[in-house]
Structures are given as C-alpha cells and as structure tokens.
Design a protein around this motif. Structure first.
Motif, PDB file in Angstrom:
ATOM      1  N   LEU A 116       0.861  -1.191   0.000  1.00 18.29           N
ATOM      2  CA  LEU A 116       0.000   0.000   0.000  1.00 18.29           C
ATOM      3  C   LEU A 116       0.893   1.235   0.000  1.00 18.29           C
ATOM      4  N   GLY A 117       0.783   2.046  -1.031  1.00 19.38           N
ATOM      5  CA  GLY A 117       1.548   3.301  -1.085  1.00 19.38           C
ATOM      6  C   GLY A 117       0.657   4.438  -0.620  1.00 19.38           C
ATOM      7  N   ILE A 118       1.160   5.204   0.343  1.00 23.53           N
ATOM      8  CA  ILE A 118       0.380   6.328   0.864  1.00 23.53           C
ATOM      9  C   ILE A 118       1.084   7.616   0.463  1.00 23.53           C
ATOM     10  N   LEU A 119       0.408   8.400  -0.350  1.00 24.97           N
ATOM     11  CA  LEU A 119       0.977   9.698  -0.734  1.00 24.97           C
ATOM     12  C   LEU A 119       0.352  10.743   0.184  1.00 24.97           C
ATOM     13  N   GLY A 120       1.135  11.204   1.174  1.00 20.41           N
ATOM     14  CA  GLY A 120       0.638  12.158   2.153  1.00 20.41           C
ATOM     15  C   GLY A 120       0.378  11.460   3.477  1.00 20.41           C
ATOM     16  N   MET A 121       1.434  11.372   4.302  1.00 20.66           N
ATOM     17  CA  MET A 121       1.287  10.676   5.580  1.00 20.66           C
ATOM     18  C   MET A 121       0.942  11.682   6.676  1.00 20.66           C
ATOM     19  N   GLY A 122      -0.309  12.144   6.671  1.00 16.98           N
ATOM     20  CA  GLY A 122      -0.804  12.991   7.773  1.00 16.98           C
ATOM     21  C   GLY A 122      -1.662  12.117   8.666  1.00 16.98           C
ATOM     22  N   GLY A 123      -2.601  12.732   9.374  1.00 15.73           N
ATOM     23  CA  GLY A 123      -3.452  11.974  10.289  1.00 15.73           C
ATOM     24  C   GLY A 123      -4.240  10.885   9.584  1.00 15.73           C
ATOM     25  N   GLU A 166       7.638   6.425  14.490  1.00 18.42           N
ATOM     26  CA  GLU A 166       6.412   6.434  15.316  1.00 18.42           C
ATOM     27  C   GLU A 166       5.310   7.240  14.634  1.00 18.42           C
ATOM     28  N   ASP A 167       5.667   8.443  14.134  1.00 21.78           N
ATOM     29  CA  ASP A 167       4.654   9.278  13.473  1.00 21.78           C
ATOM     30  C   ASP A 167       4.132   8.635  12.195  1.00 21.78           C
ATOM     31  N   ALA A 168       4.983   7.830  11.555  1.00 21.11           N
ATOM     32  CA  ALA A 168       4.553   7.166  10.315  1.00 21.11           C
ATOM     33  C   ALA A 168       3.968   5.791  10.613  1.00 21.11           C
ATOM     34  N   ALA A 169       3.728   5.490  11.870  1.00 20.87           N
ATOM     35  CA  ALA A 169       3.162   4.198  12.306  1.00 20.87           C
ATOM     36  C   ALA A 169       3.943   3.027  11.714  1.00 20.87           C
ATOM     37  N   GLY A 170       5.266   3.229  11.557  1.00 16.16           N
ATOM     38  CA  GLY A 170       6.124   2.132  11.085  1.00 16.16           C
ATOM     39  C   GLY A 170       6.156   1.973   9.572  1.00 16.16           C
ATOM     40  N   ALA A 171       5.477   2.837   8.824  1.00 17.50           N
ATOM     41  CA  ALA A 171       5.524   2.716   7.353  1.00 17.50           C
ATOM     42  C   ALA A 171       6.922   3.107   6.860  1.00 17.50           C
ATOM     43  N   GLU A 172       7.315   2.525   5.736  1.00 17.77           N
ATOM     44  CA  GLU A 172       8.650   2.788   5.172  1.00 17.77           C
ATOM     45  C   GLU A 172       8.612   4.061   4.311  1.00 17.77           C
ATOM     46  N   ASN A 198      -3.638  10.854  -0.058  1.00 14.33           N
ATOM     47  CA  ASN A 198      -4.073  11.397   1.238  1.00 14.33           C
ATOM     48  C   ASN A 198      -3.427  12.749   1.521  1.00 14.33           C
ATOM     49  N   LEU A 199      -3.205  13.506   0.463  1.00 17.72           N
ATOM     50  CA  LEU A 199      -2.497  14.773   0.637  1.00 17.72           C
ATOM     51  C   LEU A 199      -3.441  15.950   0.385  1.00 17.72           C
ATOM     52  N   PRO A 200      -3.134  17.124   0.972  1.00 17.89           N
ATOM     53  CA  PRO A 200      -4.033  18.265   0.752  1.00 17.89           C
ATOM     54  C   PRO A 200      -3.897  18.811  -0.666  1.00 17.89           C
ATOM     55  N   LEU A 201      -4.947  19.457  -1.134  1.00 15.17           N
ATOM     56  CA  LEU A 201      -4.886  20.118  -2.442  1.00 15.17           C
ATOM     57  C   LEU A 201      -4.354  21.534  -2.262  1.00 15.17           C
TER      58      LEU A 201
END
Ligand SMILES: O=CC(=O)O
Length: 351
Positions: A161-168, A195-201, A218-221
């Motif tokens: 799973l790729g997450i673009l925008g690691m905010g809340g 910790e802030d990235a919940a362990g994501a790489e 998951n990023l703001p516009l």
C-alpha cells in the motif's frame, strides 16, 4: 452590553445544542446574498462591519465562492476569524487571508475526520482491489447465474500500500490496513519519525509510484499538489495498480486516469472525490472497475456532529478569547503575533 457578531455561512445540521451555547454569547447573522457577486457587495455594504468571526461549511461556497484574494480583500477589518468546518481547506486561500491587514485567521478540523475518512479509504481499497463493483452491478442486472460473474479480484494480504501524504488520515489508514496484511510505504516532502509514520517505510515519490500495488492519495490540495498524479506518473506505476482517492479530486488528472483505466494499466480505482464536483467524468461512470462514492468520507452522524461542534468551538474561542483552537498550519505563528481585536465592551461578549 452588546454581543459580538458572528456570521453564519452554511447550515448547522446536528450540533444544535452547541450552537445554542454560541448564540448566548454572540449575535449570529446570516448573509442575504445568494451568490458570490451579491456576497461581495454585501461585504462592501457595511452590513458585516461588526462581524468578528464566521462559521463556514464546504457547501457555503455556492453562496460566497472560494475565499480567494478578491473575497478576502472585500471582508471588513473587524472580521478576524474564519472557522471552516472541514479537514481540507482548499476553498480558502490561506496566504491571501494571512496577507490581509489585519490577517483573517482560519481554522480547520484536525484529527476528528481521520477515522471516517480512513474508513472510507479502506472500503474503496477493498472494493477496488477485490473488484466488487462489476459483480455487484451484474447481480442487479440479473446476470448472476450461479457462480459469481468472472470479475476476479485480488487479496490485500501481502500487497504493498503506497500512501501519498502521511498525515493523520494516512497514518490512520496505514494502521487499519496492517490488519489486512498490507505492507505500507509512504512519501511526504519530509521523512517522519517511525512512530509518526506508524512504522511505514519512507520512500521517494518515484519509488512510491513504482512499488505500490495500491496507491492511496491522502495529501491536501494546493497549487503544488494539483495534478500531482498525471500521465507521466501513471507510466511509472506497475501495470494493474489500484488507485484510491479520498483527498481532493484535482490532486489527480482525471482525464489521464480514465486513459490509464481504459488501457488497463490501472486495473481499478476507488474514488470519493472528483475534479469538478458534483460533475463526474463520463469515463469513470461508464467503467465498471471504478468504485465511486459522492464525497462522503466524513458522512456519518457521529463524525459530522463532532465536526460541527469543533467548528463552533473555534468560533466561541474567537469570540471569547480572540484566538482559534485549531488554526490551520499556515496561521499558527500568525495567531501568536496577531493583535487581539478591539472589543468595544472589553468583556468579550459578556463572558
Ligand atoms: O472532505 C472533507 C473534509 O475536508 O473535511
């Protein structure tokens, strides 16, 4: 002692009790305008001259238009606070608000929208990855004749799973998808603590595109993120990638997405947001591999109630203390250097 004035831009649907509390300490007025031209004229007419703060909703844009420089410049100087009911505040030009003299300080909703938006992303990921839509459609069309229609999907387990925008919301989604056995990678402008990235790489933008089986936006516009995913980016992705967007439609070029879906390079997508809402691209409507929901990431009684209450809380803080509880990141420093407004009655609306 006269009460300070609050301008209400949009309906209160659920948090009536909290709104009632606000009306005890402030005089609420509503615009007479029904469109942007009339609203700007009303701003200039002096009718809002004593307004200190405004409550605004996403749909109120149909009356005011976006809070761009033109609108911000038309607002009276008494109006110091704009409490936005939403996590994303792309309808408001935070820089134009900051540049006004005095600044118009803006707040948004932190944290509260994370769970329900991430839940919507989970639904879209599973729906798009398992390719549920064509079979659900076939069932309704009476085409289920025994075994399910042959639109085989894929298991989430073991996929990236790729997450673009690691905010809340990104972090919340990562934790939820751990349960489904997905391995998360992410890209932000800056690497976060583990910790802030919940362990994501943490990976580069190009690596995110190349390695994701499912890419979640998951990023703001803002001007930098508009069309951050377009033809060149699709070309860097794996064939058969799944794209999910619960952020804002314009972060992805919809025409390019439709072409990538038509060619089969993108296998399926799950979308909660669209480039020109409420218009939906014909190429998405006609493609059964698209799971589409009409911008309802936070559309739940509990979350909507909390969002309204939080926004009213920001207005109350503005009226009683001359500051906001949750200023948008661009305005945090401004708030601490901003002059307090002149309260003619000193008593901050009697409290
Ligand atoms: O889209 C929903 C929000 O920004 O809160």
């Amino acid at each position: 002692m006269s009460k300070l004035k609050v301008l209400q831009l949009g309906e209160i649907v659920l948090a009536h009790e909290k709104w009632e509390q606000l009306t005890q300490i402030a005089e609420v007025i509503t615009p007479k305008a029904t469109n942007r031209e009339e609203f700007i004229a009303e701003c200039k007419s002096g009718r809002f001259d004593d307004v200190v703060a405004a409550y605004r909703t996403f749909p109120s844009v149909s009356i005011t238009g976006i809070f761009d420089e033109e609108l911000v410049q038309a607002t009276p100087k008494s109006w110091r606070f704009l409490a936005h009911n939403g996590a994303g505040y792309d309808q408001i030009d935070a820089h134009a608000c900051a540049a006004r003299d005095p600044p118009l300080l803006v707040s948004n909703i932190p944290i509260i929208a994370d769970d329900s938006t991430a839940d919507t992303a989970v639904f879209l990921i599973l729906g798009a990855l398992r390719n549920l839509n064509p079979s659900m459609q076939a069932l309704r069309e009476g085409k289920w004749k025994g075994s399910p229609p042959p639109a085989l999907g894929h298991d989430p387990q073991g996929k990236t799973l790729g997450i673009l925008g690691m905010g809340g919301i990104g972090r919340n989604l990562k934790v939820k998808m751990d349960v489904f056995g997905m391995k998360a990678i992410y890209h932000n402008r800056r690497k976060m603590s583990s910790e802030d990235a919940a362990g994501a790489e943490y990976v580069s933008f190009d690596e995110l595109l190349a390695r994701s089986d499912v890419l979640s936006l998951n990023l703001p516009l803002n001007p930098k993120t508009r069309h951050i995913i377009s033809t060149a980016e699709f070309a860097k992705m794996k064939k058969g990638v799944v794209i999910v967007n619960t952020a804002r439609g314009p972060v992805m070029d919809e025409d390019a997405l439709v072409k990538a879906l038509d060619s089969g390079h993108v296998a399926s997508c799950g979308l909660d947001v669209f480039e020109e809402e409420p218009k939906v691209h014909e190429g998405l409507i006609r493609n059964p591999n698209c799971v589409l929901v009409p911008h309802m990431g936070t559309w739940c009684v509990e979350t909507q109630t909390r969002m309204e209450e939080w926004t009213i809380g920001n207005v109350m803080e503005a009226v009683t203390k001359g500051k906001l509880v949750s200023p948008v990141p661009e305005h945090i420093d401004l708030q601490s250097i901003s002059k307090q407004y002149d309260d003619p009655d000193e008593g901050r609306a009697g409290v």
